[in-house]
Design an enzyme around this catalytic site. Sequence first.
Site, PDB file in Angstrom:
ATOM      1  N   ASP A   9       0.823  -1.226   0.000  1.00 26.88           N
ATOM      2  CA  ASP A   9       0.000   0.000   0.000  1.00 26.88           C
ATOM      3  C   ASP A   9       0.849   1.264   0.000  1.00 26.88           C
ATOM      4  O   ASP A   9       0.431   2.295   0.514  1.00 26.88           O
ATOM      5  CB  ASP A   9      -0.966   0.022   1.201  1.00 26.88           C
ATOM      6  CG  ASP A   9      -1.650  -1.308   1.429  1.00 26.88           C
ATOM      7  OD1 ASP A   9      -2.192  -1.843   0.464  1.00 26.88           O
ATOM      8  OD2 ASP A   9      -1.628  -1.823   2.563  1.00 26.88           O
ATOM      9  N   HIS A  56      -3.766  -2.485  -6.941  1.00 25.52           N
ATOM     10  CA  HIS A  56      -3.164  -1.242  -7.412  1.00 25.52           C
ATOM     11  C   HIS A  56      -4.267  -0.344  -7.953  1.00 25.52           C
ATOM     12  O   HIS A  56      -5.088  -0.786  -8.751  1.00 25.52           O
ATOM     13  CB  HIS A  56      -2.148  -1.504  -8.530  1.00 25.52           C
ATOM     14  CG  HIS A  56      -0.890  -2.169  -8.047  1.00 25.52           C
ATOM     15  ND1 HIS A  56       0.080  -2.626  -8.902  1.00 25.52           N
ATOM     16  CD2 HIS A  56      -0.440  -2.431  -6.806  1.00 25.52           C
ATOM     17  CE1 HIS A  56       1.076  -3.151  -8.199  1.00 25.52           C
ATOM     18  NE2 HIS A  56       0.768  -3.059  -6.926  1.00 25.52           N
TER      19      HIS A  56
END
Length: 433
Positions: free
Chosen positions: A33, A61
């Site tokens: 992340d 993503h």
Amino acid sequence: LSSSMAADSTMPNGQETEPRNKVTVVLGAQWGDEGKGKVVDLLAMDADLVCRCQGGNNAGHTVVVDSVEYDFHLLPSGVLNKKAVSFIGNGVVIHLPGLFEEAEKNLQKGKGLEGWEERLKISDRAHIVFNFHQAVDGIQEQQRQLQAGKNLGTTKKGIGPAYSSKAARNGLRVCDLVSDFTVFEEKFRVLAEHFLTMYPNLNVDIDNELQQLKEYAERLRPLVTDGVYFMHKALTGPSKKILVEGANAALLDIDFGTYPFVTSSNCTVGGVCTGLGVPPSYVGRVYGVVKAYTTRVGVGAFPTEQDNEVGNLLQSRGREFGVTTDRQRRCGWLDLILVRYAHMVNGFTAIALTKLDILDTLSEIKVGVAYSVDDEPLPSFPANMDVLTRVSVKYETLPGWCCSTEDVRCFEELPPQAQSYIRFIEDFLQVPG
């Protein structure tokens, strides 16, 4: 002979030994992340080939193009570049319904994914995630919770069980599915029965899944290629910009991560070689993506976690929710011991620092610079998770800048305190930003 050849970069027959095309690699340097999608998207704009080398649809993503937000889990983010070829390597495990659903969902959002099947290649050596792998993932997580009250916080996407099948040598690969289906069906039934024996409560509709897979095999066949030969041609052929997009992150690596709270693949730089069939000498620049603070999804030790107002502020300002799971991320100060450890494993040539603007409102910012246990300093990042849960963190406190950096587009425009923060990270890691 070897020393004389080393002195000259040409072989006796005049061939150059230095690789023509090297791959540029983007890797997460924390627990995931970090904003890899954004970095990959910038680099993918002028790439000729964008590759995924490990993980599965447990990765998430987010990429925004022309105000449209695309969510990728299996497809390389570079698939949005209509001039580039996207490649899913042999180290990736592929859930076929997930792959095609992901494409359909993103097609509905905007025009970015139009013609994706024309520019996607899939390695014939990639393993397949079956529906029963996903069901087993959920059962295993329940069992862990009941037995020890300790789940791993998996995404329940079947990634671990699929890699388990691969390691147990009873997994099935893309090349099996697109060749003789009768042989594939036989092997599939054996594998499904194996899991049913282990998990009697497992709900598997073998015939229905086989029917599904037969249909997917036809859609898949035009995309499948010999991955080793494909990469070899890309590396040794005409000049090309090749980008590798790592999924997950260093501290989630099966070998080097905070085991057992890790993923089931090598998401460090070694995964590029094994997951694509690329020799180490062809690995060029390795960019480590570092968030300006630290976050973690799910359970596991987190030394710099701030379970307080600071953590809440980072969580809300940073909109810290998982792309794949939608779970709220735990937040804390930047942990440079952890990032330095990731650098030891990956050898980052540069750091891409993301989400600096989330710190804009803080008057002071802390950075973790050393660990100790029972007042004894730790020389490095500990392997044992019980030790990691007990570490005390020594912090360096730096002044905040208390103004917006959202519109800043170059380093010189940043407030002096923000510049100092970045310089501090560079100096500690001995890696340029």
